[in-house]
Write a protein that holds these residues in place. Structure first.
Motif, PDB file in Angstrom:
ATOM      1  N   ARG A  68       0.982 -15.037  -4.129  1.00 60.19           N
ATOM      2  CA  ARG A  68       1.974 -14.554  -3.171  1.00 60.19           C
ATOM      3  C   ARG A  68       1.529 -13.306  -2.408  1.00 60.19           C
ATOM      4  O   ARG A  68       2.283 -12.798  -1.585  1.00 60.19           O
ATOM      5  CB  ARG A  68       3.286 -14.237  -3.900  1.00 60.19           C
ATOM      6  N   HIS A  69       0.344 -12.800  -2.677  1.00 59.50           N
ATOM      7  CA  HIS A  69      -0.098 -11.562  -2.036  1.00 59.50           C
ATOM      8  C   HIS A  69      -1.555 -11.682  -1.601  1.00 59.50           C
ATOM      9  O   HIS A  69      -2.350 -12.351  -2.257  1.00 59.50           O
ATOM     10  CB  HIS A  69       0.035 -10.365  -2.998  1.00 59.50           C
ATOM     11  N   CYS A  70      -1.864 -11.020  -0.493  1.00 64.48           N
ATOM     12  CA  CYS A  70      -3.249 -10.948  -0.016  1.00 64.48           C
ATOM     13  C   CYS A  70      -3.747  -9.530  -0.239  1.00 64.48           C
ATOM     14  O   CYS A  70      -3.214  -8.572   0.343  1.00 64.48           O
ATOM     15  CB  CYS A  70      -3.317 -11.322   1.459  1.00 64.48           C
ATOM     16  N   LEU A  71      -4.775  -9.376  -1.098  1.00 62.54           N
ATOM     17  CA  LEU A  71      -5.236  -8.069  -1.547  1.00 62.54           C
ATOM     18  C   LEU A  71      -6.528  -7.681  -0.845  1.00 62.54           C
ATOM     19  O   LEU A  71      -7.450  -8.495  -0.720  1.00 62.54           O
ATOM     20  CB  LEU A  71      -5.454  -8.091  -3.065  1.00 62.54           C
ATOM     21  N   ALA A  72      -6.595  -6.415  -0.415  1.00 64.60           N
ATOM     22  CA  ALA A  72      -7.794  -5.915   0.267  1.00 64.60           C
ATOM     23  C   ALA A  72      -8.988  -5.963  -0.674  1.00 64.60           C
ATOM     24  O   ALA A  72      -8.883  -5.633  -1.853  1.00 64.60           O
ATOM     25  CB  ALA A  72      -7.554  -4.489   0.752  1.00 64.60           C
ATOM     26  N   GLN A  73     -10.128  -6.377  -0.138  1.00 67.43           N
ATOM     27  CA  GLN A  73     -11.327  -6.518  -0.968  1.00 67.43           C
ATOM     28  C   GLN A  73     -12.094  -5.214  -1.101  1.00 67.43           C
ATOM     29  O   GLN A  73     -12.320  -4.721  -2.202  1.00 67.43           O
ATOM     30  CB  GLN A  73     -12.244  -7.588  -0.368  1.00 67.43           C
ATOM     31  N   GLU A  74     -12.507  -4.608   0.017  1.00 67.10           N
ATOM     32  CA  GLU A  74     -13.426  -3.476  -0.072  1.00 67.10           C
ATOM     33  C   GLU A  74     -12.940  -2.248   0.690  1.00 67.10           C
ATOM     34  O   GLU A  74     -12.683  -1.208   0.097  1.00 67.10           O
ATOM     35  CB  GLU A  74     -14.811  -3.879   0.442  1.00 67.10           C
ATOM     36  N   ALA A  75     -12.801  -2.353   1.999  1.00 64.65           N
ATOM     37  CA  ALA A  75     -12.574  -1.164   2.818  1.00 64.65           C
ATOM     38  C   ALA A  75     -11.154  -0.640   2.678  1.00 64.65           C
ATOM     39  O   ALA A  75     -10.213  -1.389   2.436  1.00 64.65           O
ATOM     40  CB  ALA A  75     -12.851  -1.491   4.290  1.00 64.65           C
ATOM     41  N   GLY A  76     -11.020   0.682   2.811  1.00 59.47           N
ATOM     42  CA  GLY A  76      -9.699   1.296   2.879  1.00 59.47           C
ATOM     43  C   GLY A  76      -9.143   1.701   1.541  1.00 59.47           C
ATOM     44  O   GLY A  76      -9.649   1.345   0.468  1.00 59.47           O
ATOM     45  N   GLY A  94      -2.871   7.595   5.853  1.00 61.41           N
ATOM     46  CA  GLY A  94      -4.134   7.697   5.126  1.00 61.41           C
ATOM     47  C   GLY A  94      -4.018   7.546   3.625  1.00 61.41           C
ATOM     48  O   GLY A  94      -5.010   7.647   2.908  1.00 61.41           O
ATOM     49  N   ARG A  95      -2.808   7.289   3.106  1.00 61.17           N
ATOM     50  CA  ARG A  95      -2.589   7.214   1.656  1.00 61.17           C
ATOM     51  C   ARG A  95      -2.087   5.834   1.274  1.00 61.17           C
ATOM     52  O   ARG A  95      -1.245   5.254   1.954  1.00 61.17           O
ATOM     53  CB  ARG A  95      -1.558   8.273   1.242  1.00 61.17           C
ATOM     54  N   ALA A  96      -2.623   5.309   0.182  1.00 54.24           N
ATOM     55  CA  ALA A  96      -2.200   4.001  -0.304  1.00 54.24           C
ATOM     56  C   ALA A  96      -0.798   4.092  -0.899  1.00 54.24           C
ATOM     57  O   ALA A  96      -0.517   4.999  -1.684  1.00 54.24           O
ATOM     58  CB  ALA A  96      -3.184   3.483  -1.349  1.00 54.24           C
ATOM     59  N   GLN A  97       0.068   3.153  -0.505  1.00 53.77           N
ATOM     60  CA  GLN A  97       1.422   3.107  -1.035  1.00 53.77           C
ATOM     61  C   GLN A  97       1.810   1.660  -1.273  1.00 53.77           C
ATOM     62  O   GLN A  97       1.451   0.778  -0.502  1.00 53.77           O
ATOM     63  CB  GLN A  97       2.413   3.756  -0.067  1.00 53.77           C
ATOM     64  N   CYS A  98       2.553   1.432  -2.354  1.00 51.27           N
ATOM     65  CA  CYS A  98       2.999   0.076  -2.672  1.00 51.27           C
ATOM     66  C   CYS A  98       4.389  -0.176  -2.102  1.00 51.27           C
ATOM     67  O   CYS A  98       5.279   0.666  -2.217  1.00 51.27           O
ATOM     68  CB  CYS A  98       3.029  -0.132  -4.188  1.00 51.27           C
ATOM     69  N   GLU A  99       4.548  -1.325  -1.474  1.00 51.62           N
ATOM     70  CA  GLU A  99       5.861  -1.813  -1.066  1.00 51.62           C
ATOM     71  C   GLU A  99       6.184  -2.994  -1.978  1.00 51.62           C
ATOM     72  O   GLU A  99       5.532  -4.035  -1.903  1.00 51.62           O
ATOM     73  CB  GLU A  99       5.853  -2.229   0.406  1.00 51.62           C
ATOM     74  N   CYS A 100       7.163  -2.818  -2.833  1.00 48.84           N
ATOM     75  CA  CYS A 100       7.425  -3.799  -3.886  1.00 48.84           C
ATOM     76  C   CYS A 100       8.206  -5.004  -3.365  1.00 48.84           C
ATOM     77  O   CYS A 100       8.964  -4.911  -2.395  1.00 48.84           O
ATOM     78  CB  CYS A 100       8.192  -3.138  -5.035  1.00 48.84           C
ATOM     79  N   THR A 109       7.232   6.076 -13.695  1.00 49.16           N
ATOM     80  CA  THR A 109       6.336   6.718 -14.654  1.00 49.16           C
ATOM     81  C   THR A 109       4.896   6.759 -14.159  1.00 49.16           C
ATOM     82  O   THR A 109       4.046   7.395 -14.792  1.00 49.16           O
ATOM     83  CB  THR A 109       6.383   5.987 -16.008  1.00 49.16           C
ATOM     84  N   ASP A 110       4.617   6.078 -13.049  1.00 46.08           N
ATOM     85  CA  ASP A 110       3.269   6.064 -12.476  1.00 46.08           C
ATOM     86  C   ASP A 110       3.124   7.255 -11.530  1.00 46.08           C
ATOM     87  O   ASP A 110       3.782   7.298 -10.487  1.00 46.08           O
ATOM     88  CB  ASP A 110       3.037   4.758 -11.724  1.00 46.08           C
ATOM     89  N   PRO A 111       2.283   8.235 -11.857  1.00 50.40           N
ATOM     90  CA  PRO A 111       2.177   9.432 -11.007  1.00 50.40           C
ATOM     91  C   PRO A 111       1.704   9.129  -9.592  1.00 50.40           C
ATOM     92  O   PRO A 111       2.020   9.860  -8.655  1.00 50.40           O
ATOM     93  CB  PRO A 111       1.174  10.317 -11.762  1.00 50.40           C
ATOM     94  N   LEU A 112       0.957   8.033  -9.409  1.00 50.05           N
ATOM     95  CA  LEU A 112       0.458   7.677  -8.085  1.00 50.05           C
ATOM     96  C   LEU A 112       1.411   6.752  -7.337  1.00 50.05           C
ATOM     97  O   LEU A 112       1.195   6.481  -6.152  1.00 50.05           O
ATOM     98  CB  LEU A 112      -0.928   7.021  -8.206  1.00 50.05           C
ATOM     99  N   ARG A 113       2.438   6.250  -8.023  1.00 49.31           N
ATOM    100  CA  ARG A 113       3.415   5.344  -7.412  1.00 49.31           C
ATOM    101  C   ARG A 113       2.714   4.120  -6.813  1.00 49.31           C
ATOM    102  O   ARG A 113       2.993   3.701  -5.695  1.00 49.31           O
ATOM    103  CB  ARG A 113       4.230   6.070  -6.348  1.00 49.31           C
ATOM    104  N   LEU A 114       1.789   3.528  -7.583  1.00 49.62           N
ATOM    105  CA  LEU A 114       1.027   2.380  -7.101  1.00 49.62           C
ATOM    106  C   LEU A 114       1.231   1.160  -7.987  1.00 49.62           C
ATOM    107  O   LEU A 114       0.370   0.281  -8.057  1.00 49.62           O
ATOM    108  CB  LEU A 114      -0.466   2.733  -7.012  1.00 49.62           C
ATOM    109  N   SER A 115       2.355   1.092  -8.681  1.00 51.08           N
ATOM    110  CA  SER A 115       2.667  -0.069  -9.498  1.00 51.08           C
ATOM    111  C   SER A 115       4.152  -0.381  -9.366  1.00 51.08           C
ATOM    112  O   SER A 115       4.958   0.497  -9.097  1.00 51.08           O
ATOM    113  CB  SER A 115       2.297   0.180 -10.975  1.00 51.08           C
TER     114      SER A 115
END
Length: 311
Positions: A68-76, A94-100, A109-115
């Motif tokens: 259900r998701h297309c994930l970036a391979q290398e760049a960025g 310029g910062r990675a952020q997750c849209e759930c 509980t994730d300090p980077l908010r990436l889960s």
């Protein structure tokens, strides 16, 4: 007679059954396409594989394990980030952020908010962006910050304030002024308790209720040990009553928070003698930052105005 009534009853039941059949058919036609809830992270197209949605991803993106998701391979900044297979990684400023995904939320509980985890309300102490996310419907945020933490009103004792964030910070029940107490994550300031600070007084004030009436507590975070009670001003003359409890630093009228002016401690310019200082300030010897030498800094000696009798 009975037979006639029975036929009429069957006629009504037949009409009702036909209506149910029509409604049922309408519901089936109105069912949403499963792909409506699948964005493929904006880098692919969703199609049905049987009844299951599946993404066909653009070049440079890999299909996630759930399809259900297309994930970036290398760049960025999003390269290799999966958002726990329940969301899409986006680069914002310029910062990675997750849209759930729907029914999922950022893991507090994730300090980077990436889960992403299954959606639930947030407990006292957990990080939040909006009060609607909190179980108690109160998200406490400091000025200018996008995130804060969930709190609760009408606590009676500090023991009522349980920090569910597991970040090791103490929470206290603090008089927020007005008619209620709230749980606050105060770090080092928790031991100070409420106080009646004037302009410049400091014991890591928690909020305006820790200061004298008409004064504000300027505090940048729950670990801000330099928080002070102060007031709004128009000119430096409005700040003459302000004092730092430890060093008698001069206070001047300075603009912060979008142009609002407050009395804040002025930077102390270095000097060789009092002639290097402005106004009635004098050159005073202070220990250097490394505490190995003395250096001159312009400051005010005492709080009395010029002309007052002194010893």
């Amino acid at each position: 007679m009975k037979h006639g009534r029975w036929n009429r009853s069957l006629g009504w039941w037949g009409a009702l059954l036909a209506l149910v059949t029509i409604v049922s058919a309408c519901k089936q036609k109105a069912e949403k396409n499963p792909c409506d809830q699948v964005s493929c992270c904006g880098h692919g197209e969703c199609t049905l594989s049987g009844t299951e949605p599946k993404c066909s991803c653009e070049a440079g993106y890999d299909l996630s394990a759930d399809g259900r998701h297309c994930l970036a391979q290398e760049a960025g900044a999003c390269a290799g980030l999966t958002c726990s297979d329940h969301g899409c990684c986006q680069v914002i400023d310029g910062r990675a952020q997750c849209e759930c995904d729907p029914d999922f939320m950022l893991d507090p509980t994730d300090p980077l908010r990436l889960s992403c985890i299954e959606e639930r309300c947030l407990q006292t102490g957990e990080r939040c962006r909006d009060s609607s996310e909190c179980c108690q419907n109160d998200c406490l945020k400091y000025s200018g910050q996008a995130e804060g933490y969930c709190t609760q009103r009408d606590c009676g004792f500090s023991s009522d304030c349980v920090n569910h964030a597991d970040d090791g910070k103490e929470m206290c029940c603090i008089d927020a002024g007005g008619e209620y107490f709230i749980c606050m994550k105060l770090g080092a300031g928790c031991a100070c308790g409420d106080q009646s600070g004037g302009c410049g007084a400091s014991c890591t004030c928690q909020n305006d209720s820790a200061c004298q009436p008409g004064f504000s507590c300027l505090r940048g975070s729950d670990e801000d040990t330099g928080a002070i009670c102060t007031k709004t001003c128009n000119t430096d003359a409005d700040c003459q009553e302000c004092r730092d409890l430890q060093s008698d630093v001069r206070f001047t009228c300075q603009a912060i928070f979008g142009g609002t002016t407050y009395c804040l401690a002025a930077e102390q310019p270095t000097c060789q003698w009092s002639g290097d200082c402005d106004g009635n300030d004098v050159c005073i010897a202070y220990p250097s930052d490394d505490e190995k030498t003395l250096e001159g800094r312009c400051n005010r000696l005492g709080g009395q105005p010029t002309g007052t009798a002194c010893n």
